[in-house]
Write an enzyme that holds these catalytic residues in place. Sequence first.
Site, PDB file in Angstrom:
ATOM      1  N   ASP A 126      76.325  54.294  42.363  1.00 28.99           N
ATOM      2  CA  ASP A 126      75.892  55.162  40.594  1.00 28.99           C
ATOM      3  C   ASP A 126      76.554  53.891  39.707  1.00 28.99           C
ATOM      4  O   ASP A 126      78.121  54.250  40.421  1.00 28.99           O
ATOM      5  CB  ASP A 126      76.002  56.461  41.069  1.00 28.99           C
ATOM      6  CG  ASP A 126      76.242  56.931  39.849  1.00 28.99           C
ATOM      7  OD1 ASP A 126      74.052  56.663  39.362  1.00 28.99           O
ATOM      8  OD2 ASP A 126      76.751  57.243  38.041  1.00 28.99           O
ATOM      9  N   GLY A 168      47.752   5.474  71.931  1.00 26.04           N
ATOM     10  CA  GLY A 168      48.345   4.714  73.397  1.00 26.04           C
ATOM     11  C   GLY A 168      48.766   6.132  73.742  1.00 26.04           C
ATOM     12  O   GLY A 168      49.274   6.643  74.144  1.00 26.04           O
ATOM     13  N   ASP A 169      49.597   5.631  75.652  1.00 28.21           N
ATOM     14  CA  ASP A 169      50.254   6.678  76.702  1.00 28.21           C
ATOM     15  C   ASP A 169      51.401   6.118  76.428  1.00 28.21           C
ATOM     16  O   ASP A 169      50.994   4.591  77.359  1.00 28.21           O
ATOM     17  CB  ASP A 169      49.404   7.293  77.321  1.00 28.21           C
ATOM     18  CG  ASP A 169      49.739   7.680  78.499  1.00 28.21           C
ATOM     19  OD1 ASP A 169      50.585   7.853  78.422  1.00 28.21           O
ATOM     20  OD2 ASP A 169      49.388   8.665  79.559  1.00 28.21           O
ATOM     21  N   PHE A 170      52.396   6.558  76.656  1.00 24.48           N
ATOM     22  CA  PHE A 170      53.308   5.668  76.855  1.00 24.48           C
ATOM     23  C   PHE A 170      53.691   5.337  77.918  1.00 24.48           C
ATOM     24  O   PHE A 170      54.871   4.694  78.647  1.00 24.48           O
ATOM     25  CB  PHE A 170      54.565   5.716  75.060  1.00 24.48           C
ATOM     26  CG  PHE A 170      55.129   7.485  75.559  1.00 24.48           C
ATOM     27  CD1 PHE A 170      55.261   8.397  77.397  1.00 24.48           C
ATOM     28  CD2 PHE A 170      55.069   8.534  74.479  1.00 24.48           C
ATOM     29  CE1 PHE A 170      54.990   9.329  76.857  1.00 24.48           C
ATOM     30  CE2 PHE A 170      55.695   9.007  74.614  1.00 24.48           C
ATOM     31  CZ  PHE A 170      55.938  10.073  75.645  1.00 24.48           C
ATOM     32  N   ARG A 211      62.290  14.704  69.995  1.00 21.76           N
ATOM     33  CA  ARG A 211      62.078  15.512  70.396  1.00 21.76           C
ATOM     34  C   ARG A 211      61.055  15.028  71.714  1.00 21.76           C
ATOM     35  O   ARG A 211      59.539  15.947  71.694  1.00 21.76           O
ATOM     36  CB  ARG A 211      61.126  16.824  69.784  1.00 21.76           C
ATOM     37  CG  ARG A 211      61.871  17.419  68.196  1.00 21.76           C
ATOM     38  CD  ARG A 211      61.496  18.474  68.135  1.00 21.76           C
ATOM     39  NE  ARG A 211      62.144  19.184  67.736  1.00 21.76           N
ATOM     40  CZ  ARG A 211      62.463  20.231  67.801  1.00 21.76           C
ATOM     41  NH1 ARG A 211      61.788  21.013  68.685  1.00 21.76           N
ATOM     42  NH2 ARG A 211      63.272  20.777  67.526  1.00 21.76           N
ATOM     43  N   ASP A 269      50.872   7.205  69.615  1.00 18.82           N
ATOM     44  CA  ASP A 269      51.099   8.128  70.076  1.00 18.82           C
ATOM     45  C   ASP A 269      49.323   8.760  70.456  1.00 18.82           C
ATOM     46  O   ASP A 269      48.815   8.166  71.111  1.00 18.82           O
ATOM     47  CB  ASP A 269      50.868   9.844  69.197  1.00 18.82           C
ATOM     48  CG  ASP A 269      51.733  10.980  69.868  1.00 18.82           C
ATOM     49  OD1 ASP A 269      50.826  11.532  70.699  1.00 18.82           O
ATOM     50  OD2 ASP A 269      52.189  11.454  69.105  1.00 18.82           O
TER      51      ASP A 269
HETATM   52  C1  LIG Z   1      76.871  46.958  33.856  1.00 23.13           C
HETATM   53  C2  LIG Z   1      75.435  46.958  34.546  1.00 23.13           C
HETATM   54  C3  LIG Z   1      74.849  47.572  35.022  1.00 23.13           C
HETATM   55  N1  LIG Z   1      73.777  47.190  35.684  1.00 23.13           N
HETATM   56  C4  LIG Z   1      72.634  47.885  36.815  1.00 23.13           C
HETATM   57  O1  LIG Z   1      73.076  49.032  35.634  1.00 23.13           O
HETATM   58  C5  LIG Z   1      72.190  50.436  37.287  1.00 23.13           C
HETATM   59  C6  LIG Z   1      72.773  51.340  36.785  1.00 23.13           C
HETATM   60  O2  LIG Z   1      71.841  52.586  37.696  1.00 23.13           O
HETATM   61  P1  LIG Z   1      72.103  53.008  38.211  1.00 23.13           P
HETATM   62  O3  LIG Z   1      71.632  54.403  38.008  1.00 23.13           O
HETATM   63  O4  LIG Z   1      73.346  52.841  38.689  1.00 23.13           O
HETATM   64  O5  LIG Z   1      71.062  52.760  38.993  1.00 23.13           O
HETATM   65  P2  LIG Z   1      70.166  52.453  39.295  1.00 23.13           P
HETATM   66  O6  LIG Z   1      69.564  50.978  39.663  1.00 23.13           O
HETATM   67  O7  LIG Z   1      69.586  53.219  38.831  1.00 23.13           O
HETATM   68  O8  LIG Z   1      69.469  52.651  40.964  1.00 23.13           O
HETATM   69  P3  LIG Z   1      69.631  53.512  42.030  1.00 23.13           P
HETATM   70  O9  LIG Z   1      70.740  53.447  42.930  1.00 23.13           O
HETATM   71  O10 LIG Z   1      67.889  53.906  42.821  1.00 23.13           O
HETATM   72  O11 LIG Z   1      69.898  55.223  41.251  1.00 23.13           O
HETATM   73  C7  LIG Z   1      72.527  49.187  38.503  1.00 23.13           C
HETATM   74  O12 LIG Z   1      71.087  49.036  39.524  1.00 23.13           O
HETATM   75  C8  LIG Z   1      72.913  48.007  38.229  1.00 23.13           C
HETATM   76  O13 LIG Z   1      72.716  47.308  39.137  1.00 23.13           O
HETATM   77  C9  LIG Z   1      73.321  45.804  35.892  1.00 23.13           C
HETATM   78  O14 LIG Z   1      72.363  45.097  36.621  1.00 23.13           O
HETATM   79  N2  LIG Z   1      74.343  44.742  35.137  1.00 23.13           N
HETATM   80  C10 LIG Z   1      75.221  45.232  34.671  1.00 23.13           C
HETATM   81  O15 LIG Z   1      75.590  44.417  34.386  1.00 23.13           O
END
Ligand SMILES: Cc1cn([C@@H]2O[C@H](COP(=O)(O)OP(=O)(O)OP(=O)(O)O)[C@@H](O)[C@H]2O)c(=O)[nH]c1=O
Length: 652
Positions: free
Chosen positions: A88, A505-507, A522, A479
Amino acid sequence: MVLCPVIGKLQHKHVVLASASPRRQEILSNAGLRFEVVPSRFKEKLHKASFATPYAYAVETAKQKALEVAGRMHQKDLRAPDVVIGADTIVAVGATILEKPVDKQDAYRMLSRLNGKEHSVFTGVAIVHCCSKDGRLDTEVSEFYEETTVTFSELSEELLWEYINSGEPMDKAGGYGIQALGGMLVENVHGDFLNVVGFPLNHFCKELARLYYPPRPEGLRRVKHDSIPAVDTFENLSDTEGGGSDPGPSAEGGRGGEEADGDRSQAPGALDAALNGAESRPPFPTGLLELMDGFKASKVLFTACKLKLFDVLKDQGPLKAVDVARKLDACAGGTEQLLDVCVALGLLEKTHRGYSNTAVTTLHLVSDAEHSLLGLAEYNDAHVWGVFTRLGLAVREGAGQARGALGVTEEEEHLSQSREMTLQFMRAMHSLSKLTAHHVATAFDLSRFTSACDLGGCTGILARELAREYPHLQVTVFDLPEVIELSGGFQRGGRQTERIRFVPGDFFKDNLPEADLYVLSRILQDWPDDRLHKLLSRISSGCKPALRKTTPVPDLLFRTKARARAESMRAVLQEVTVWPPPSWGPVSCSRDLFPGPVRPSTTAAPPLGSEPCKLRRAPPSGVPKRPFLFFFFFYLNLCILFLEYSCFTMLY
Ligand SMILES: Cc1cn([C@@H]2O[C@H](COP(=O)(O)OP(=O)(O)OP(=O)(O)O)[C@@H](O)[C@H]2O)c(=O)[nH]c1=O
C-alpha cells in the site's frame, strides 16, 4: 549483497501479488519474479487516526490486502498460494495521509497541498507465507515499510489543472505519478524512486534475504484463521523438508483470530527450526529445478500459440477468462488456468480489466506481427516436441529417431512430407530467420564476395539480407523443388531484388550453383556423418580453386571433439574464411561449446596470406549469454553443428 538469488528463492513457489497496481506488477516482473495477480478486495478504510504514524497505516493496509487474498484463495480452491505479497502506497504531508483522489476536485486539493513543498511517500509491504493444516489456513506475515521524500516545484494553477485533466492522477496516491507526466512536477527525490512508484524493490529483496538467509528471523508474525473449512489434503508447502532454506509455515495449531501469538517479534518454533537447519543444507538448486520444469513452460507457450490466444487478446483484449474461453470455444476453468500460467510466465498481463498481451507477446506471438515467432512455436510443438520424446531411444539405439517419430523410414521421409508439413517447417525457419538474418549478414565483412549460395535457403530471408547489405553480391537460394515452389508465398513483405534467384534442386544429387561463398544455415545438424561428408565434399569441389588454396582454416575447428566433421568442413570454411580474431572477446562461450582442451586461435595473421573476413561489429547485446546464438551469428551457422551435435545428430 547479491539480490537476484533472493528473488530466485520464490521461483518455485506459487506467489501471488495481491494488487491491481500495474506499476507493482511491472516492477516485480522486471525483477524476474513470477507471480499470479489476484487484486485484493480489502477496502482501504482503516481508521487512520488509530495509527500512531502514517506508515503504520500503510503497513496494516498492505497486510490486510494480502491476508484477504490468501483467505479468499484458500476458501475458493481449498488451497492457498505459498506466498502472497500485499502493498500500500500513501503520500503523507505531516500526519495527513493522502490516498487516491476520488475525483478531480480531490486531486486538485491533494496536489495543492503538495505544491512547492516536501512530502513523504510510504509504501507498506506485507509478505505472507501461507500453509494449510487440517483445512485451516496458517499464515506468517513479514512486514516493512519504506519512506521516500519528494519535493514538488512551485506549480501554477494552470499547470495543476492541465495535469489533472490528463487523467493521470486518478489511480495514484497523492494524485500524481512520478514515473510519468507527474515526474515534471517533482524537483527532488530522496530515497528509493520505485518506492514512490508503488513498490520498494530494494527493501523487498533485503527482506527476502533476511527471511531466506537468516540468522535471525525477526519481524515474522503469525496470523491464524480458524474459520476456514476443513479439507482432506494439502501439499506440503514448505521446501525445507526437501533441503531448501525457505521459511516453512508453522505446523503449530493455535487460537483463532489475528495476532494469535501476542508476541509480534518472535518467529514460531517450526520456522526457527527450518531456518536454523538451513545453514547445513546445500544451496537451493534453482537452475536444476528450472530444467526439471522447463518442458511444462514450453508446452504452455505452444498450447497458447496453437489456440491463437495471443491473437484473440491482441484484437479484443483486455478480456476476462470467461470471454477468452468463449472466443476460443474452450472450457472456462481450463482457459483461466492457462491464462494465469501465461501471466506467471510473463506472456500475459492481468489487471482488474482482464488479461492482455505483454509487449514481447505482441511483438513475437501474434500471427500477423512483423517479427512473429508463431511459426517456430507451432513447428516445435507439432514436430520437435515429438522428436525429443525419443531422446532416450536415440541414446540407446543411435540415430534415426526423427523418422521414427514421424512414423516413416529414412527413404520415405522426404516423399511423405505433406505440403502442410513442409509449409509448417518453412514458417518456422522463416520466422526465425527474420530475427537472425540481419545479424548473420552483418556480423562479418563479406564485401569481397561477388556470389553467394544459401544452401537450403528456404524462403530467402537470409539471401535478402545479404543482398541488401552487399550491393555487389548475387545470391542464389538453393532448396528442394517443393520448398522453392512454396517460397513464393513468403515474399509478400519485401521487394524481390534481381540479384536474388531461387534455384530448385537437391544438394546431394544436383549440381550446386556456382558461388564463391556457400552458406549452410541450420543444415549440418540434419544429416548423419556420411551424408554430411558427401555434402561438404561436393561444396568443396565446387569452390573456386583460387580461394580454396589461399584462405586459412579456423584453428578452433580442429580442436573440437567432432574432429572428423571438422576435417570435412575445412574446405567449406576455406571459402567462408571465418576465424576468431583477437578482438573476439567471449572465448568462454566457445569453451561452453567445445568441452575439453579447446583454445580458439587468437593469432591474428592468417597463415596463407589472404585476408579473412573481418568481424564488423560487436555481437548484439545479450547474444554472448547464449552460446548457441553466439555461434549462430559468428560462424554463419556453420558451427551450429557442434552445439547441436550432441542431441540433434542422434535424433536425426
Ligand atoms: C505516488 C505514486 C503512486 N502511484 C500509484 O499509486 C497507487 C497507490 O494506491 P494503492 O492503494 O497502494 O494501490 P492500488 O493501485 O489501489 O492497488 P492495490 O494494491 O490493488 O490496492 C499505486 O498503484 C501506485 O503504483 C504511482 O503510480 N506513482 C506515484 O508516483
